[in-house]
Enzyme design. Structure first.
Site, PDB file in Angstrom:
ATOM      1  N   PRO A 390      11.658  26.120 -11.967  1.00 48.68           N
ATOM      2  CA  PRO A 390      11.423  24.574 -11.998  1.00 48.68           C
ATOM      3  C   PRO A 390      11.750  23.719 -10.565  1.00 48.68           C
ATOM      4  O   PRO A 390      12.590  24.455 -10.115  1.00 48.68           O
ATOM      5  CB  PRO A 390      11.928  23.928 -13.234  1.00 48.68           C
ATOM      6  N   GLY A 394      16.875  24.781  -6.361  1.00 53.78           N
ATOM      7  CA  GLY A 394      17.508  25.588  -5.065  1.00 53.78           C
ATOM      8  C   GLY A 394      16.738  26.550  -4.512  1.00 53.78           C
ATOM      9  O   GLY A 394      17.445  27.826  -3.926  1.00 53.78           O
ATOM     10  N   THR A 396      14.150  26.944  -2.291  1.00 56.09           N
ATOM     11  CA  THR A 396      13.918  27.111  -0.665  1.00 56.09           C
ATOM     12  C   THR A 396      15.420  27.153  -0.131  1.00 56.09           C
ATOM     13  O   THR A 396      15.266  27.880   0.746  1.00 56.09           O
ATOM     14  CB  THR A 396      13.182  25.612  -0.467  1.00 56.09           C
ATOM     15  N   SER A 712       3.559  28.347 -28.798  1.00 55.78           N
ATOM     16  CA  SER A 712       5.288  28.348 -29.153  1.00 55.78           C
ATOM     17  C   SER A 712       5.395  27.221 -30.322  1.00 55.78           C
ATOM     18  O   SER A 712       6.472  27.389 -30.958  1.00 55.78           O
ATOM     19  CB  SER A 712       6.007  27.813 -28.038  1.00 55.78           C
ATOM     20  N   LYS A 755      14.253  26.423 -22.643  1.00 55.03           N
ATOM     21  CA  LYS A 755      14.063  26.067 -23.969  1.00 55.03           C
ATOM     22  C   LYS A 755      15.797  25.589 -24.634  1.00 55.03           C
ATOM     23  O   LYS A 755      15.890  24.529 -25.096  1.00 55.03           O
ATOM     24  CB  LYS A 755      13.461  26.573 -24.796  1.00 55.03           C
TER      25      LYS A 755
END
Length: 823
Positions: A390, A394, A396, A712, A755
């Site tokens: 997501p 960190g 990049t 799910s 999750k």
């Protein structure tokens, strides 16, 4: 004479045919110069650079200064009269009183045109000369008290006057013959001028002399004296034109075309040497010497020298010359085999990674493994790593840390929105404005052949009719092929095998399968609350303090305050929003310091609420179990894990199923599967089968504006339906995720770590998972699963055994059902 003669001549002659110009009513020059009507005692002044207006003459003037534009617009709305005065200093700044000549001409605005850039062009006709007696005011524009000057000229019937006028016309005709730039119709215009005063003003206005000399002509009140001065200037111009014509005639007869080109080239060469720049031969020789020092292959060396030989045959003034030189310079600038030495101090590398990034244990281990193997086998081809996770975790910045740990150069290429294959492979040299692709451009920028190259947002490449950039990346990211990467502009193979490519992505679904196979996927999941607090303390707060000109002494945030920021004002997997909130707190303290107000330099949890207002998010997202049919599910999104609620409701009807909340096809199928299972197993669940026939079922997933899909939510939907049909309570602080089948099997799903993090953020205590997901939970660190109880299930009855309580909800529905037909 002046190059603007044609335009000025047309405006000076009212009978002329003004092509492409709106017809303007222009008064006769004689009438204008003789009229004393409507001439005010005080005049607004319009200072002009490089222009002198004479009485009777019509000229266009472009006004760019703010004050001048304001003056022109006001005058045009009024009597259209203003004073045209020339500047002594030809500067762009607003002129002062001392910067203006004292003699000017009253102008009458005939036409005003407002240009698209806000400037104004006016067409103005001179009327009478005036002299400034005093400056009355300077704002909003210059205004002066003036005295008007009457034009005078000797009696036109005298022989001396007739001879003077005739000489002026003859000299003007001579200038017209010698200067091909002035239109031939100008002679006819001059012959038609009968007034000696206007003829003098007309020729003075169009004479090719300095502004100061034109101003002297304007300041000569006696018409005869002005005509004599004008004649002197015109005779000088005739001499210059005759000499110029003589030189041109001699040059054209003595030099043929080839000699002329040679002569011009030699002149350019001498001028370049005088200016300190290289001549074409010197430029090519420098490139050749530069190429001799390069560590490139014999094939590239041969190609480079062939290009230089081609450049030598080109005319340095030809457009192709600059393109060819630019191409040769690129070849000589590229770092063909110029590599930076790698640092194999693994302890130092581990220290750098730990300092720059908190957590990410597995990712760091993989990077250290890569460095260890590279240390043992120095010719290893660089792998293609893809950091997937997501935003804000960190990905990049890890590339920068790897470059620092290795001691390599760092370059980054943003791929988001790239839709042209040429941006990867470059354009062919045959096209105008051709350039190499961004891969070669960034390598050239790095000046080393083995940089750490970050391909940012590789999942957001788009495609259109100009090609598919993701397919072009297949060659770039294949260790077996990129040793001979061919850029369309470069035309020779370039070795990319030494480059350490690192890609970043938020989602793997949009990456082409062939491209994904070429990369080693390393997943970066979100952070726990404790990790976010530590990251904010170590990295985010010091960074924001430095960016806002503050030090650690100016502001301290306690652990409770940082926890409040994390739990109450952010809800994300990464730390990007957290950094923004920390920045907001720092700015509020910076404001207090700048305004010398009292402030608390050591902030606690309670102070955060005073600075940022009420918390945006509740720590406990769980909504309780007082209503039947409301179940908490766990979902994966490209920006991390999240929780969702499945709500079911029953109403009297005919057994219709309604689904809402922007559900995708897979999610709709899960709902129908769950309903079918309940119908077929209603007896074991103590559900009266008649309810399915006489009650409508509505299933809704809140946040209806957000599209949702995936398998799910299967067991979550089934539990919600079972609860609404049986009116039994759901267990407190429970969430679940898993796919179901018609026969009641619970299948494993992905995104378990995300999750679990979402469940912890929502203060969930127990989670139901498929037993096959147990291995995913065991791979997650204990700090992520601490405080959670996991129920691993294989069949739907096991889910309901854990999720449904024996007690019914308050105000449970009393089902009204018809009697069976057999009774």
């Amino acid at each position: 004479m002046n190059k603007d003669f044609e335009l000025l001549e047309k405006f000076a002659n009212p009978s002329a045919n003004l092509e492409n110009v709106e017809m303007i009513e222009i008064a006769s020059p004689d009438e204008v110069m003789e009229s004393d009507e409507n001439l005010p005692e005080n005049l607004p002044l319009l200072p002009l650079r490089n222009t002198v207006l004479f009485p009777g003459i019509v000229i266009p003037v472009t006004v760019t200064r703010t004050k001048a534009i304001r003056l022109v617009k006001k005058a045009y709305r009024g009597d259209r009269t203003l004073g045209i005065i020339s500047q002594v200093k030809q500067t762009k700044e607003e002129p002062k009183e001392d910067d203006l000549y004292k003699i000017g001409t009253v102008g009458n605005i005939l036409k005003m045109i407002v240009l698209p850039d806000g400037n104004v062009t006016i067409i103005v006709q001179g009327r009478r000369r005036f002299k400034i007696t005093s400056i009355l005011k300077t704002n909003p524009y210059l205004t002066a008290a003036v005295e008007y000057i009457t034009d005078s000229f000797p009696n036109g019937k005298k022989k001396e006057t007739k001879a003077l006028i005739s000489t002026l016309k003859d000299t003007a005709a001579n200038i017209l013959n010698l200067n091909p730039e002035i239109p031939r119709d100008a002679q006819l215009a001059i012959n038609n001028i009968e007034s000696p005063i206007f003829l003098t003003h007309f020729l003075s206005s169009n004479l090719n002399i300095d502004i100061s000399e034109k101003q002297l002509l304007l300041e000569t009140y006696d018409g005869g004296e002005q005509a004599h001065k004008l004649l002197e200037h015109m005779l000088k111009e005739v001499e210059v034109l005759e000499i110029k014509k003589d030189i041109q005639s001699k040059a054209s007869s003595d030099i043929d075309q080839q000699q002329r080109e040679y002569y011009l080239r030699q002149q350019i060469k001498v001028l370049q040497e005088e200016l300190g720049s290289d001549s074409p031969d010197q430029e090519i020789e420098k490139l050749r010497m530069k190429g001799a020092k390069k560590k490139w292959s014999p094939e590239v060396n041969e190609h480079f020298n062939k290009e230089l030989n081609k450049i030598q045959r080109l005319n340095s003034m030809a457009p192709e010359y600059a393109v060819a030189v630019g191409y040769a310079e690129l070849l000589s600038d590229l770092p063909w085999n110029d590599s930076s030495g790698d640092s194999f101090n693994l302890k130092r590398a581990k220290k750098i990674l730990d300092e720059d990034h908190y957590g990410l244990k597995k990712v760091k281990e993989r990077i250290i493994e890569y460095l260890a193997v590279l240390k043992l086998r120095k010719d290893m081809k660089a792998p293609i790593l893809c950091f997937y996770g997501p935003p804000g975790v960190g990905k990049t910045s890890l590339g920068k840390s790897i470059a620092k740990a290795l001691g390599r150069e760092y370059v980054r290429m943003a791929l988001g929105g790239v839709h042209d294959e040429s941006e990867i492979r470059g354009h062919r040299k045959t096209y105008i404005g051709a350039m190499p692709g961004k891969i070669i451009q960034n390598i050239n920028k790095a000046k080393k052949s083995n940089p750490v190259f970050v391909l940012d947002e590789i999942d957001k490449i788009s495609r259109d009719q100009r090609g598919d950039p993701s397919s072009a990346l297949l060659e770039v990211l294949d260790p077996e092929q990129n040793s001979a990467f061919k850029d369309n502009y470069l035309e020779v193979d370039y070795d990319l095998s030494k480059v350490l490519f690192i890609a970043t992505a938020n989602s793997l679904d949009t990456i082409q399968s062939a491209l994904r196979d070429r990369m080693e996927i390393i997943e970066l999941t979100g952070y726990t609350v404790a990790e976010k607090v530590e990251i904010a303390k170590r990295h985010l707060l010091p960074k924001q303090l430095m960016e806002h000109g503050m030090t650690a002494k100016d502001l301290k945030l306690s652990k409770d305050a940082l926890t409040k920021l994390v739990e109450g004002y952010t809800r994300e997997s990464g730390v990007r929003a957290l950094e923004q909130k920390v920045g907001t707190v720092v700015r509020k303290i910076a404001k207090a310091i700048a305004m010398e107000e009292e402030y608390n330099s050591s902030l606690k949890a309670g102070d955060i609420e005073e600075l940022l207002g009420q918390p945006i998010f509740d720590k406990d997202l769980y909504e309780g179990n007082e209503m039947a049919g409301v179940v908490t599910g766990l979902a994966w999104t490209p920006v991390g894990g999240d929780i969702l609620f499945i709500e079911s409701n029953l109403s009297r009807g005919k057994g219709v199923l309604t689904l809402s909340g922007q559900l995708g096809d897979v999610m709709k199928e899960s709902a129908m599967t769950a309903l079918s299972y309940l119908k077929s197993n209603s007896d074991s669940l103590n559900i009266d089968y008649r309810i399915f026939q006489h009650y409508d079922l509505h299933i809704h997933v809140p946040q209806g504006a957000v599209p949702k899909d995936g398998p799910s939510a299967g067991i979550t939907m089934l539990t919600s339906m079972a609860s609404i049909f049986t009116q039994r309570k759901i267990k407190n602080n429970l969430a679940m995720t898993g796919e179901i089948t018609l026969r009641g099997k619970v299948l494993p799903v992905g995104g378990i770590k995300e999750k679990i993090l979402a469940a912890k953020r929502a203060n969930i205590k127990e989670i139901i998972l498929c037993y096959k997901n147990q291995k995913d939970v065991e791979e997650i660190g204990e700090e992520y699963t601490k405080g959670l109880k996991f129920h691993y299930v294989d069949l739907v009855p096991e889910v309901l055994e854990v999720a449904l309580l024996k007690t019914k909800v308050d105000n449970a529905i009393e089902f009204i059902l018809p009697k069976p037909k057999d009774e």
